[in-house]
Design a protein around this motif. Structure first.
Motif, PDB file in Angstrom:
ATOM      1  N   ASN A   1       0.913  -1.229   0.036  1.00  0.00           N
ATOM      2  CA  ASN A   1      -0.051  -0.017  -0.040  1.00  0.00           C
ATOM      3  C   ASN A   1       0.948   1.402   0.058  1.00  0.00           C
ATOM      4  O   ASN A   1       0.594   2.459  -0.539  1.00  0.00           O
ATOM      5  CB  ASN A   1      -1.046   0.101   1.184  1.00  0.00           C
ATOM      6  N   GLN A   2       2.111   1.170   0.653  1.00  0.00           N
ATOM      7  CA  GLN A   2       2.886   2.472   0.690  1.00  0.00           C
ATOM      8  C   GLN A   2       3.703   2.568  -0.811  1.00  0.00           C
ATOM      9  O   GLN A   2       4.029   3.801  -1.044  1.00  0.00           O
ATOM     10  CB  GLN A   2       4.092   2.230   1.837  1.00  0.00           C
ATOM     11  N   LEU A   3       3.826   1.481  -1.233  1.00  0.00           N
ATOM     12  CA  LEU A   3       4.291   1.446  -2.623  1.00  0.00           C
ATOM     13  C   LEU A   3       3.270   2.150  -3.761  1.00  0.00           C
ATOM     14  O   LEU A   3       3.600   3.032  -4.363  1.00  0.00           O
ATOM     15  CB  LEU A   3       4.859   0.114  -3.041  1.00  0.00           C
ATOM     16  N   ALA A   4       2.331   1.760  -3.494  1.00  0.00           N
ATOM     17  CA  ALA A   4       1.184   2.258  -4.323  1.00  0.00           C
ATOM     18  C   ALA A   4       0.913   3.751  -4.059  1.00  0.00           C
ATOM     19  O   ALA A   4       0.549   4.447  -5.007  1.00  0.00           O
ATOM     20  CB  ALA A   4      -0.405   1.526  -3.943  1.00  0.00           C
ATOM     21  N   ASN A   5       0.962   4.240  -2.743  1.00  0.00           N
ATOM     22  CA  ASN A   5       0.909   5.586  -2.458  1.00  0.00           C
ATOM     23  C   ASN A   5       1.862   6.285  -3.173  1.00  0.00           C
ATOM     24  O   ASN A   5       1.727   7.499  -3.727  1.00  0.00           O
ATOM     25  CB  ASN A   5       1.016   5.674  -1.074  1.00  0.00           C
ATOM     26  N   TRP A   6       3.036   5.929  -3.668  1.00  0.00           N
ATOM     27  CA  TRP A   6       4.242   6.579  -4.009  1.00  0.00           C
ATOM     28  C   TRP A   6       3.773   6.766  -5.571  1.00  0.00           C
ATOM     29  O   TRP A   6       4.253   7.619  -6.193  1.00  0.00           O
ATOM     30  CB  TRP A   6       5.591   5.820  -3.778  1.00  0.00           C
ATOM     31  N   ILE A   7       3.590   5.441  -6.091  1.00  0.00           N
ATOM     32  CA  ILE A   7       3.524   5.341  -7.553  1.00  0.00           C
ATOM     33  C   ILE A   7       2.281   5.890  -8.107  1.00  0.00           C
ATOM     34  O   ILE A   7       2.433   6.657  -9.169  1.00  0.00           O
ATOM     35  CB  ILE A   7       3.338   3.828  -7.792  1.00  0.00           C
ATOM     36  N   GLU A   8       1.123   6.168  -7.249  1.00  0.00           N
ATOM     37  CA  GLU A   8      -0.035   6.569  -8.146  1.00  0.00           C
ATOM     38  C   GLU A   8       0.169   8.342  -8.175  1.00  0.00           C
ATOM     39  O   GLU A   8      -0.907   8.852  -8.832  1.00  0.00           O
ATOM     40  CB  GLU A   8      -1.115   6.311  -7.055  1.00  0.00           C
ATOM     41  N   LYS A   9       1.234   8.791  -7.799  1.00  0.00           N
ATOM     42  CA  LYS A   9       1.487  10.306  -7.839  1.00  0.00           C
ATOM     43  C   LYS A   9       2.113  10.543  -9.352  1.00  0.00           C
ATOM     44  O   LYS A   9       2.300  11.542  -9.674  1.00  0.00           O
ATOM     45  CB  LYS A   9       2.376  10.564  -6.784  1.00  0.00           C
ATOM     46  N   HIS A  10       2.375   9.441 -10.104  1.00  0.00           N
ATOM     47  CA  HIS A  10       2.857   9.690 -11.378  1.00  0.00           C
ATOM     48  C   HIS A  10       1.877   9.030 -12.535  1.00  0.00           C
ATOM     49  O   HIS A  10       1.113   8.201 -12.282  1.00  0.00           O
ATOM     50  CB  HIS A  10       4.403   8.957 -11.303  1.00  0.00           C
ATOM     51  N   SER A  11       2.293   9.415 -13.611  1.00  0.00           N
ATOM     52  CA  SER A  11       1.536   8.874 -14.650  1.00  0.00           C
ATOM     53  C   SER A  11       2.322   7.629 -15.583  1.00  0.00           C
ATOM     54  O   SER A  11       1.743   6.722 -16.136  1.00  0.00           O
ATOM     55  CB  SER A  11       1.181   9.945 -15.759  1.00  0.00           C
ATOM     56  N   GLN A  12       3.637   7.612 -15.264  1.00  0.00           N
ATOM     57  CA  GLN A  12       4.739   6.572 -15.956  1.00  0.00           C
ATOM     58  C   GLN A  12       5.355   6.232 -14.666  1.00  0.00           C
ATOM     59  O   GLN A  12       6.261   7.069 -14.203  1.00  0.00           O
ATOM     60  CB  GLN A  12       5.348   7.120 -17.232  1.00  0.00           C
ATOM     61  N   ILE A  13       5.915   4.892 -14.959  1.00  0.00           N
ATOM     62  CA  ILE A  13       6.828   4.630 -13.843  1.00  0.00           C
ATOM     63  C   ILE A  13       7.730   3.433 -14.432  1.00  0.00           C
ATOM     64  O   ILE A  13       7.271   2.793 -15.264  1.00  0.00           O
ATOM     65  CB  ILE A  13       6.391   4.046 -12.608  1.00  0.00           C
TER      66      ILE A  13
ATOM     67  N   TRP B   1      11.442   5.610 -21.962  1.00  0.00           N
ATOM     68  CA  TRP B   1      10.252   6.575 -21.127  1.00  0.00           C
ATOM     69  C   TRP B   1      11.186   7.483 -20.198  1.00  0.00           C
ATOM     70  O   TRP B   1      12.260   7.086 -19.351  1.00  0.00           O
ATOM     71  CB  TRP B   1       9.626   5.383 -20.308  1.00  0.00           C
ATOM     72  N   GLN B   2      10.574   8.688 -20.155  1.00  0.00           N
ATOM     73  CA  GLN B   2      10.963   9.655 -19.182  1.00  0.00           C
ATOM     74  C   GLN B   2      10.092   9.561 -17.736  1.00  0.00           C
ATOM     75  O   GLN B   2       9.165  10.151 -17.813  1.00  0.00           O
ATOM     76  CB  GLN B   2      10.824  11.183 -19.747  1.00  0.00           C
ATOM     77  N   ALA B   3      10.545   8.781 -16.915  1.00  0.00           N
ATOM     78  CA  ALA B   3       9.860   8.252 -15.819  1.00  0.00           C
ATOM     79  C   ALA B   3      10.660   7.914 -14.577  1.00  0.00           C
ATOM     80  O   ALA B   3      11.741   7.661 -14.905  1.00  0.00           O
ATOM     81  CB  ALA B   3       8.928   7.081 -16.219  1.00  0.00           C
ATOM     82  N   PRO B   4      10.075   8.221 -13.544  1.00  0.00           N
ATOM     83  CA  PRO B   4      10.814   7.819 -12.158  1.00  0.00           C
ATOM     84  C   PRO B   4      11.320   6.540 -12.235  1.00  0.00           C
ATOM     85  O   PRO B   4      10.615   5.732 -12.880  1.00  0.00           O
ATOM     86  CB  PRO B   4       9.755   8.424 -11.028  1.00  0.00           C
ATOM     87  N   LEU B   5      12.384   6.199 -11.578  1.00  0.00           N
ATOM     88  CA  LEU B   5      12.887   4.933 -11.647  1.00  0.00           C
ATOM     89  C   LEU B   5      12.866   4.203 -10.311  1.00  0.00           C
ATOM     90  O   LEU B   5      13.332   4.673  -9.317  1.00  0.00           O
ATOM     91  CB  LEU B   5      14.273   5.103 -11.869  1.00  0.00           C
ATOM     92  N   ILE B   6      12.282   2.861 -10.067  1.00  0.00           N
ATOM     93  CA  ILE B   6      12.179   2.207  -8.889  1.00  0.00           C
ATOM     94  C   ILE B   6      12.939   1.016  -9.038  1.00  0.00           C
ATOM     95  O   ILE B   6      13.022   0.379 -10.278  1.00  0.00           O
ATOM     96  CB  ILE B   6      10.704   1.828  -8.518  1.00  0.00           C
ATOM     97  N   TYR B   7      13.782   0.608  -8.209  1.00  0.00           N
ATOM     98  CA  TYR B   7      14.825  -0.357  -8.230  1.00  0.00           C
ATOM     99  C   TYR B   7      14.525  -1.413  -7.129  1.00  0.00           C
ATOM    100  O   TYR B   7      14.333  -1.087  -6.046  1.00  0.00           O
ATOM    101  CB  TYR B   7      16.219  -0.120  -8.299  1.00  0.00           C
ATOM    102  N   ILE B   8      14.557  -2.734  -7.453  1.00  0.00           N
ATOM    103  CA  ILE B   8      13.966  -3.854  -6.548  1.00  0.00           C
ATOM    104  C   ILE B   8      15.415  -4.456  -6.350  1.00  0.00           C
ATOM    105  O   ILE B   8      15.755  -5.171  -7.436  1.00  0.00           O
ATOM    106  CB  ILE B   8      13.089  -4.839  -7.086  1.00  0.00           C
ATOM    107  N   ASP B   9      15.899  -4.881  -5.414  1.00  0.00           N
ATOM    108  CA  ASP B   9      17.122  -5.646  -4.969  1.00  0.00           C
ATOM    109  C   ASP B   9      16.748  -6.948  -4.187  1.00  0.00           C
ATOM    110  O   ASP B   9      15.616  -6.710  -3.546  1.00  0.00           O
ATOM    111  CB  ASP B   9      18.125  -4.777  -4.271  1.00  0.00           C
ATOM    112  N   VAL B  10      17.717  -7.962  -4.584  1.00  0.00           N
ATOM    113  CA  VAL B  10      17.181  -9.236  -3.985  1.00  0.00           C
ATOM    114  C   VAL B  10      18.697  -9.774  -3.554  1.00  0.00           C
ATOM    115  O   VAL B  10      19.542  -9.732  -4.241  1.00  0.00           O
ATOM    116  CB  VAL B  10      16.540 -10.224  -4.932  1.00  0.00           C
TER     117      VAL B  10
END
Length: 899
Positions: A344-356, A455-464
């Protein structure tokens, strides 16, 4: 009663029908249809698919449907439902789209995808012309040539006797082109219009009408088609030996003019294959896709193992341990409100943008994330589209060919470090072709390599973490980079080490400054932890000026012991043994950050990419991002001897494995019992040829070697220090806990004798006798071993606060070791060097840095003081009891000379 919905997505239509798996027929003749045009957008195609589903749902109870089968042309990632059809105008807007997610989010039904030709063939097998045939070939001839090879109801895709690669016939060379050029509508039209320009046609139907009217030219053309087809198909019939050859597609509707001709020619060739025309026509893919889905869903396991290990996954929350108690989840403090938890916190961050853009490392469970994130965003009323980077990757065959030179052929362990970059896995044009849907609220470009998108969009990175990647690989739930199939675990790990991790690390380094949000992806998605890119980089920088301790990783092994199980709290006590603890290893370990009790982990290499100069100081440009010193535990308490082994010389490791430096080791005996030993150096009378012969005979005949005839055995006691420069024969004996201090490479151990035992998998562990013989120094023998390879500590300083000893290393070692016995406190200066330390006697200490940060470190915990810390104070937490600390650091003026 369970019913399934079959949908066929073709070039001109979307057709759906409800299928009864008991009768293999269309239930109550419920079929829906929508036309497709070249001008359809992403949203309009998806809308039409939803219309077909909705129309059927209004005519039958949703409770009667148990799943959906989708037949769609390739290329497509059928397991994930990702469209990879490139360069076809009608499907261009779908390129890279997660169509499975789009369908499931409306229907809420299990949805599976299958190739349209395969679905057509299965439909004919279950209810049509190929019914109950043991072997059959189904060829669909229309716009192009489709083909499927069946053994009963199994689609055969692998290239074997009589079966082309993927079962595809269209691309097989024939006459002046490929089969698709001759067995398709365009062959009929082009040939007719070229030869009979006064009677132009646009399709086979018109030629059939001419034939029906008795036109000789039309009959001649169908005869030529039949002869060509027999000539082409005969080798496959001879090798595959199908009972039936079924012809479908639009051209099959003109079968009256060629079918008997084909059959008679086959009979003249003594081929017993029966040829027939399809029976189900355009409902065949509906039945095939639906029945295929029913079988898979009914056989699907309810619970699938996601990680194969007995080690616990790191908790999201943890607190520091008490004095003297080893902490298996060490964390660096960030302050308040820096880490957030949950989808839900990730969705809060993402929904502020149109492209990710969501990029990430190997081992991410992308499908699960898409389901969870899609559900959460749709709950908020967002119309979201997921487009996949994997659709723009080169095909697995091309990738395998590209990386083959780095994988060492048949060698089970060793390859060569690749020089490739992640972009080499991608088709640049395809990356650019994946475009957002302007009619959606939110477009997400997701998967490994997403950052490469224009795409000109914010970048999320997932590390494992690397350990979790290996646990998931062992469970068989993830693949190597760019592949869509599983390798055996040994080959998979070899590719991880020599190719995947190298390439992904370079990619990670490139985009570290651009990351807007980082996610720790090792847990379930409801438990994800995330941190902003700015807070991550600030935390790394702060760490590089103070101290850090990596999260250790514990593993069982063939020779493993019981010391760590008995002395370290929080580990799984049910494991048979623990052989290693990777205490400090740049490739394997992670770093944990703490905020509000949350412990988020990122890979160690993030720190090196961000701040290697602060970490390493004067040797930074020598080692760059390769942290040079490794600490780990080898536990043989109540276990067994390690294998007799050696490590490569510098030139050898460079020339054979493309590694910048080799593994020069030392053994520090942290604890022991029962008069243990260390095997080190050769006997004075060593004869190399006799040694090699004994080892090879042992390997071939599984017979024991009297290893002491060749290798010296030295008694070991607590706090002894043994030197093992490259090319030295060595092994730890049982009943030791060894602190292994070494230079950082660790996979390049040439095992030469393993005591005729099996690994944990029940198989003999691979030996590398010839590699070892190529690297051994046979002059390290006799009394020279005692003089040069067994350390004799030298007291450098002694006062009321501490005693300082130099544990001098071999001239081959580029690092040195000191030991401090501390009564109260001592101040140290880094002198622009990185210090790697461990408390080897006593309970715990505090480290206080020049910047004022203070941290407790307990017995047997490895910690690092970066060069940029400048100075720090070590405080004995219990002054009534002395503590002993070892410190390793890189020597002055080190150069990496391969000779």
């Amino acid at each position: 009663m369970k019913h399934y919905l079959g949908i066929d997505i073709g070039g001109t239509h979307i057709k759906g029908g409800v299928v009864d798996p008991l009768t293999n027929s269309i239930y109550q003749n419920i079929i829906s249809h929508e036309e497709l045009t070249v001008t359809d957008s992403t949203s309009s195609i998806i809308t039409k698919i939803h219309k077909v589903i909705a129309d059927i749902q209004t005519r039958t109870s949703l409770s009667e449907l148990n799943g959906i089968g989708i037949a769609i042309p390739g290329p497509c990632d059928y397991s994930k439902g990702i469209v990879s059809i490139y360069g076809v105008p009608k499907f261009q807007s779908l390129f890279g789209l997660n169509l499975k997610e789009e369908i499931k989010k409306e229907s809420h039904l299990n949805t599976l995808f299958i190739n349209d030709a395969s679905a057509y063939a299965l439909g004919e097998y279950y209810a049509g012309a190929a019914k109950d045939a043991n072997r059959s070939i189904i060829a669909t001839i229309g716009t192009g040539l489709g083909s499927t090879f069946l053994e009963n109801d199994t689609v055969l895709n692998e290239q074997t006797e009589g079966i082309p690669e993927h079962g595809y016939l269209y691309n097989i060379p024939y006459q002046d082109g490929i089969a698709d050029d001759y067995f398709s509508t365009r062959w009929f039209v082009n040939t007719w219009n070229t030869q009979f320009s006064n009677k132009k046609v646009s399709g086979v139907k018109e030629i059939a009408l001419y034939a029906l009217a008795g036109d000789r030219n039309a009959h001649s053309l169908f005869k030529k088609f039949a002869s060509n087809f027999v000539e082409f198909i005969t080798p496959f019939l001879q090798k595959f030996k199908p009972e039936k050859l079924i012809i479908g597609g639009n051209i099959a509707k003109a079968s009256d003019f060629f079918l008997s001709n084909i059959q008679s020619q086959l009979e003249k060739l003594n081929l017993i294959t029966k040829i027939d025309i399809c029976k189900l026509w355009d409902i065949s893919p509906l039945i095939g896709s639906a029945i295929h889905t029913s079988i898979i869903l009914e056989n699907m396991e309810n619970i699938k193992e996601k990680r194969h290990t007995e080690q616990f996954i790191a908790p999201t929350n943890s607190t520091p341990t008490s004095s003297g108690e080893y902490d298996i989840y060490p964390a660096f403090p960030l302050g308040k409100s820096k880490i957030e938890k949950g989808i839900n916190q990730l969705a809060n961050w993402i929904e502020k943008h149109s492209q990710i853009k969501i990029d990430g490392y190997a081992g991410v469970f992308w499908d699960e994330l898409i389901i969870k994130l899609g559900e959460e965003l749709r709950r908020r009323g967002k119309n979201v589209r997921f487009f996949h980077a994997s659709a723009a990757m080169k095909d697995p065959h091309t990738i395998e060919k590209m990386i083959a030179p780095y994988l060492g052929g048949d060698n089970p362990l060793f390859g060569t470090i690749t020089d490739k970059n992640l972009m080499d896995w991608f088709d640049k044009n395809k990356l650019s072709a994946i475009q957002p849907d302007p009619e959606a609220d939110l477009n997400i470009f997701i998967g490994i390599g997403a950052a490469l998108s224009p795409w000109q969009a914010p970048l999320i990175y997932i590390d494992v973490p690397k350990n979790e990647i290996q646990f998931r690989m062992r469970a068989g739930v993830i693949y190597n980079l760019g592949l869509d199939y599983r390798k055996d675990n040994q080959q998979a790990y070899k590719q991880l080490y020599f190719v995947d991790w190298i390439v992904l690390n370079k990619h990670k380094k490139q985009y570290l400054p651009s990351i807007n949000l980082l996610i720790d992806g090792q847990r379930e998605w409801d438990e994800l932890l995330m941190i902003s890119g700015n807070d991550l980089r600030e935390g790394l920088n702060k760490m590089s000026h103070n101290f850090f301790r990596v999260r250790p990783w514990f593993e069982p092994g063939a020779w493993g012991g019981q010391w760590m199980k008995n002395h370290i709290q929080g580990l799984n006590k049910e494991v048979a043994n623990l052989a290693w603890s990777f205490e400090l290893m740049v490739l394997e370990n992670g770093l944990m950050f703490e905020s509000d009790g949350y412990r988020l982990e990122v890979s160690f290499d993030f720190l090196m990419y961000s701040d290697y100069q602060n970490i390493l100081g004067e040797c930074a440009e020598t080692f760059k991002y390769n942290f040079p010193i490794r600490f780990d535990f080898l536990d043989t308490f109540d276990g067994d001897n390690l294998s007799i082994q050696c490590h490569p010389r510098p030139r050898y490791i460079r020339e054979h494995f493309n590694m910048p430096f080799t593994q020069d080791e030392t053994y520090y005996i942290l604890d022991c019992k029962n008069s243990p030993c260390v095997y080190l150096g050769f006997q004075d009378n060593i004869i190399p040829e006799k040694f090699q012969y004994a080892l090879e005979e042992s390997q071939q005949k599984a017979q024991k070697v009297d290893i002491e005839e060749f290798v010296q055995k030295h008694q070991a006691k607590k706090h002894d220090f043994f030197l093992i420069p490259n090319g030295t024969i060595h092994a730890s004996g049982k009943d030791c806990l060894v602190l292994e201090i070494s230079s950082a490479p660790y996979i390049f151990t040439f095992k030469m004798y393993d005591w005729i035992r099996l690994g944990l998998d029940g198989k003999p562990r691979p030996l590398n006798i010839q590699h070892g013989m190529n690297n051994l120094y046979f002059d390290r023998k006799g009394e020279k071993v005692v003089q040069e390879l067994i350390c004799h500590p030298c007291v450098m300083e002694e006062n009321q606060e501490c005693t300082i000893e130099h544990l001098s290393t071999h001239k081959e070692h580029f690092y040195d070791v000191y030991r401090y016995t501390i009564k109260n406190r001592i101040q140290m200066k880094t002198e622009n060097k990185c210090h790697v330390c461990m408390v080897v006697e006593g309970d715990s200490i505090y480290v206080e840095t020049e910047e004022g940060m203070k941290q407790r470190f307990n017995y047997a915990e490895t910690f690092v003081i970066p060069a940029a810390a400048k100075s720090y104070t070590i405080i004995n937490e219990n002054p009534d009891k002395e503590v002993m600390l070892v410190k390793a650091f890189v020597k002055e003026n080190v150069t990496l000379n391969p000779y």
